[in-house]
Write a protein that holds these residues in place. Sequence first.
Motif, PDB file in Angstrom:
ATOM      1  N   LYS A 218       0.864  -1.182   0.000  1.00 24.26           N
ATOM      2  CA  LYS A 218       0.000   0.000   0.000  1.00 24.26           C
ATOM      3  C   LYS A 218       0.897   1.228   0.000  1.00 24.26           C
ATOM      4  CE  LYS A 218      -4.066  -1.944   2.182  1.00 24.26           C
ATOM      5  NZ  LYS A 218      -5.266  -1.372   1.628  1.00 24.26           N
ATOM      6  N   SER A 219       0.506   2.220  -0.787  1.00 24.73           N
ATOM      7  CA  SER A 219       1.305   3.433  -0.901  1.00 24.73           C
ATOM      8  C   SER A 219       0.379   4.622  -1.125  1.00 24.73           C
ATOM      9  CB  SER A 219       2.311   3.299  -2.057  1.00 24.73           C
ATOM     10  OG  SER A 219       3.171   4.411  -2.094  1.00 24.73           O
ATOM     11  N   ILE A 220       0.996   5.778  -1.270  1.00 24.58           N
ATOM     12  CA  ILE A 220       0.275   7.020  -1.540  1.00 24.58           C
ATOM     13  C   ILE A 220       0.807   7.595  -2.841  1.00 24.58           C
ATOM     14  CG2 ILE A 220      -0.241   9.355  -0.693  1.00 24.58           C
ATOM     15  CD1 ILE A 220      -1.417   7.192   1.077  1.00 24.58           C
ATOM     16  N   CYS A 221      -0.061   8.082  -3.690  1.00 21.18           N
ATOM     17  CA  CYS A 221       0.350   8.696  -4.954  1.00 21.18           C
ATOM     18  C   CYS A 221       1.255   9.894  -4.656  1.00 21.18           C
ATOM     19  CB  CYS A 221      -0.885   9.143  -5.735  1.00 21.18           C
ATOM     20  SG  CYS A 221      -0.484   9.967  -7.282  1.00 21.18           S
ATOM     21  N   PRO A 222       2.373  10.026  -5.379  1.00 22.89           N
ATOM     22  CA  PRO A 222       3.329  11.098  -5.085  1.00 22.89           C
ATOM     23  C   PRO A 222       3.028  12.427  -5.757  1.00 22.89           C
ATOM     24  CG  PRO A 222       4.194   9.720  -6.812  1.00 22.89           C
ATOM     25  CD  PRO A 222       2.876   9.097  -6.383  1.00 22.89           C
ATOM     26  N   TYR A 223       1.956  12.541  -6.531  1.00 25.44           N
ATOM     27  CA  TYR A 223       1.813  13.710  -7.393  1.00 25.44           C
ATOM     28  C   TYR A 223       1.269  14.973  -6.751  1.00 25.44           C
ATOM     29  CZ  TYR A 223       3.364  11.489 -11.618  1.00 25.44           C
ATOM     30  OH  TYR A 223       4.137  10.899 -12.565  1.00 25.44           O
ATOM     31  N   CYS A 224       0.387  14.910  -5.816  1.00 23.19           N
ATOM     32  CA  CYS A 224      -0.145  16.150  -5.244  1.00 23.19           C
ATOM     33  C   CYS A 224      -0.465  15.918  -3.774  1.00 23.19           C
ATOM     34  CB  CYS A 224      -1.375  16.617  -6.019  1.00 23.19           C
ATOM     35  SG  CYS A 224      -2.839  15.605  -5.750  1.00 23.19           S
ATOM     36  N   ALA A 225      -1.080  16.873  -3.170  1.00 26.16           N
ATOM     37  CA  ALA A 225      -1.345  16.794  -1.736  1.00 26.16           C
ATOM     38  C   ALA A 225      -2.639  16.070  -1.381  1.00 26.16           C
ATOM     39  CB  ALA A 225      -1.396  18.210  -1.156  1.00 26.16           C
ATOM     40  N   VAL A 226      -3.365  15.548  -2.372  1.00 26.37           N
ATOM     41  CA  VAL A 226      -4.625  14.856  -2.077  1.00 26.37           C
ATOM     42  C   VAL A 226      -4.371  13.583  -1.287  1.00 26.37           C
ATOM     43  CG1 VAL A 226      -6.639  13.706  -3.079  1.00 26.37           C
ATOM     44  CG2 VAL A 226      -5.830  15.874  -4.014  1.00 26.37           C
ATOM     45  N   GLY A 227      -3.355  12.812  -1.660  1.00 31.98           N
ATOM     46  CA  GLY A 227      -3.008  11.600  -0.925  1.00 31.98           C
ATOM     47  C   GLY A 227      -3.811  10.384  -1.325  1.00 31.98           C
ATOM     48  N   CYS A 228      -4.069  10.212  -2.598  1.00 29.88           N
ATOM     49  CA  CYS A 228      -4.816   9.043  -3.071  1.00 29.88           C
ATOM     50  C   CYS A 228      -4.046   7.759  -2.774  1.00 29.88           C
ATOM     51  CB  CYS A 228      -5.071   9.147  -4.573  1.00 29.88           C
ATOM     52  SG  CYS A 228      -6.120  10.555  -5.007  1.00 29.88           S
ATOM     53  N   GLY A 229      -4.775   6.735  -2.351  1.00 34.32           N
ATOM     54  CA  GLY A 229      -4.157   5.452  -2.036  1.00 34.32           C
ATOM     55  C   GLY A 229      -3.826   4.668  -3.293  1.00 34.32           C
ATOM     56  N   GLN A 230      -2.685   4.000  -3.255  1.00 40.09           N
ATOM     57  CA  GLN A 230      -2.271   3.167  -4.376  1.00 40.09           C
ATOM     58  C   GLN A 230      -1.882   1.785  -3.877  1.00 40.09           C
ATOM     59  OE1 GLN A 230       1.000   5.404  -6.154  1.00 40.09           O
ATOM     60  NE2 GLN A 230      -0.355   6.077  -7.787  1.00 40.09           N
ATOM     61  N   LEU A 231      -2.077   0.801  -4.742  1.00 39.43           N
ATOM     62  CA  LEU A 231      -1.578  -0.543  -4.519  1.00 39.43           C
ATOM     63  C   LEU A 231      -0.444  -0.744  -5.510  1.00 39.43           C
ATOM     64  CD1 LEU A 231      -4.930  -2.519  -4.197  1.00 39.43           C
ATOM     65  CD2 LEU A 231      -3.412  -1.734  -2.362  1.00 39.43           C
ATOM     66  N   VAL A 232       0.754  -1.017  -4.995  1.00 36.62           N
ATOM     67  CA  VAL A 232       1.933  -1.197  -5.843  1.00 36.62           C
ATOM     68  C   VAL A 232       2.238  -2.687  -5.897  1.00 36.62           C
ATOM     69  CG1 VAL A 232       4.359  -0.611  -6.172  1.00 36.62           C
ATOM     70  CG2 VAL A 232       2.801   1.063  -5.144  1.00 36.62           C
ATOM     71  N   TYR A 233       2.109  -3.269  -7.081  1.00 35.59           N
ATOM     72  CA  TYR A 233       2.340  -4.694  -7.291  1.00 35.59           C
ATOM     73  C   TYR A 233       3.785  -4.915  -7.729  1.00 35.59           C
ATOM     74  CZ  TYR A 233      -2.693  -5.113  -6.985  1.00 35.59           C
ATOM     75  OH  TYR A 233      -3.986  -5.079  -6.533  1.00 35.59           O
ATOM     76  N   VAL A 234       4.427  -5.918  -7.115  1.00 28.81           N
ATOM     77  CA  VAL A 234       5.843  -6.182  -7.374  1.00 28.81           C
ATOM     78  C   VAL A 234       6.011  -7.617  -7.855  1.00 28.81           C
ATOM     79  CG1 VAL A 234       8.137  -6.258  -6.326  1.00 28.81           C
ATOM     80  CG2 VAL A 234       6.494  -4.520  -5.601  1.00 28.81           C
ATOM     81  N   LYS A 235       6.768  -7.786  -8.918  1.00 30.99           N
ATOM     82  CA  LYS A 235       7.098  -9.110  -9.469  1.00 30.99           C
ATOM     83  C   LYS A 235       8.604  -9.145  -9.682  1.00 30.99           C
ATOM     84  CE  LYS A 235       6.489 -13.036 -11.718  1.00 30.99           C
ATOM     85  NZ  LYS A 235       6.480 -14.238 -10.949  1.00 30.99           N
ATOM     86  N   ASP A 236       9.276 -10.129  -9.099  1.00 33.45           N
ATOM     87  CA  ASP A 236      10.724 -10.290  -9.220  1.00 33.45           C
ATOM     88  C   ASP A 236      11.482  -9.033  -8.797  1.00 33.45           C
ATOM     89  OD1 ASP A 236      10.350 -12.890 -10.207  1.00 33.45           O
ATOM     90  OD2 ASP A 236      10.207 -12.161 -12.282  1.00 33.45           O
ATOM     91  N   GLY A 237      11.010  -8.380  -7.736  1.00 31.08           N
ATOM     92  CA  GLY A 237      11.694  -7.212  -7.194  1.00 31.08           C
ATOM     93  C   GLY A 237      11.487  -5.928  -7.978  1.00 31.08           C
ATOM     94  N   ARG A 238      10.599  -5.934  -8.965  1.00 27.36           N
ATOM     95  CA  ARG A 238      10.356  -4.746  -9.794  1.00 27.36           C
ATOM     96  C   ARG A 238       8.863  -4.411  -9.778  1.00 27.36           C
ATOM     97  NH1 ARG A 238      14.716  -3.683 -13.448  1.00 27.36           N
ATOM     98  NH2 ARG A 238      13.245  -2.347 -14.539  1.00 27.36           N
ATOM     99  N   VAL A 239       8.556  -3.125  -9.866  1.00 25.05           N
ATOM    100  CA  VAL A 239       7.158  -2.697  -9.915  1.00 25.05           C
ATOM    101  C   VAL A 239       6.542  -3.205 -11.213  1.00 25.05           C
ATOM    102  CG1 VAL A 239       5.609  -0.715 -10.037  1.00 25.05           C
ATOM    103  CG2 VAL A 239       7.583  -0.653  -8.503  1.00 25.05           C
ATOM    104  N   SER A 240       5.444  -3.958 -11.090  1.00 23.92           N
ATOM    105  CA  SER A 240       4.794  -4.504 -12.284  1.00 23.92           C
ATOM    106  C   SER A 240       3.485  -3.792 -12.604  1.00 23.92           C
ATOM    107  CB  SER A 240       4.549  -6.002 -12.115  1.00 23.92           C
ATOM    108  OG  SER A 240       3.702  -6.243 -11.004  1.00 23.92           O
ATOM    109  N   GLN A 241       2.857  -3.168 -11.611  1.00 22.59           N
ATOM    110  CA  GLN A 241       1.595  -2.474 -11.835  1.00 22.59           C
ATOM    111  C   GLN A 241       1.297  -1.587 -10.642  1.00 22.59           C
ATOM    112  OE1 GLN A 241      -0.130  -2.340 -14.506  1.00 22.59           O
ATOM    113  NE2 GLN A 241      -1.986  -1.349 -13.801  1.00 22.59           N
ATOM    114  N   ILE A 242       0.631  -0.468 -10.880  1.00 22.01           N
ATOM    115  CA  ILE A 242       0.148   0.404  -9.811  1.00 22.01           C
ATOM    116  C   ILE A 242      -1.314   0.697 -10.094  1.00 22.01           C
ATOM    117  CG2 ILE A 242       0.317   2.663  -8.715  1.00 22.01           C
ATOM    118  CD1 ILE A 242       3.316   2.617  -9.248  1.00 22.01           C
ATOM    119  N   GLU A 243      -2.152   0.478  -9.083  1.00 26.19           N
ATOM    120  CA  GLU A 243      -3.587   0.708  -9.225  1.00 26.19           C
ATOM    121  C   GLU A 243      -4.098   1.466  -8.010  1.00 26.19           C
ATOM    122  OE1 GLU A 243      -5.566  -2.999  -9.868  1.00 26.19           O
ATOM    123  OE2 GLU A 243      -4.713  -3.241 -11.874  1.00 26.19           O
TER     124      GLU A 243
END
Length: 187
Positions: free
Chosen positions: A47-72
């Motif tokens: 679980k993460s927070i979008c880095p773009y503005c001050a709204v703070g939208c929640g993100q799910l960062v999916y990782v495969k083999d140690g690399r980011v594979s998708q963000i939703e």
Amino acid sequence: MAGGKNWISRWPVFRQLMGENGRGEAARSARTDALRPRTEKADSVAKSICPYCAVGCGQLVYVKDGRVSQIEGDPDSPISRGRLCPKGSASKQLVTHPGRQTQVLYRRPHGTEWERLDLETAMDMIADRVVRTRRETWQQEEEGKVVRRTMGIAGLGGATLDNEENYLMKKLYTAMGAIQVENQARI
């Protein structure tokens, strides 16, 4: 023509129009059944927070083999409820885009080519220029009033900075005496 009728009856749009509600089996096709979510094979999700503005939208960062594979978008986020704006939806590119710069590039005054610098050299160059500019443009007084400022340094924050980074930048600029501090995250 019998084969033609068979083709039409297998066409998903035809099945949707002729079906009772246009959903479920009527909307399915072999291609639909073969589709898999991009997140299905992820090793982990953070679980993460979008880095773009001050709204703070929640993100799910999916990782495969140690690399980011998708963000939703994170549906559990009380802020965004699983939704992301176009910038947030494209945030995977911040870490995975092949055109992303990963080295310091510098073009000397009047130069036409970029050259690579190591990070320590680049940071020393920036620090030297900040100190020199502050020293050369410092104003203790203006029209008999104490102002303690520099008009030679300004700051423009970006939408990829989070609240904490913007707060620290504002503190740094204020400590240096800069009064021209702005942020473009409103766009």
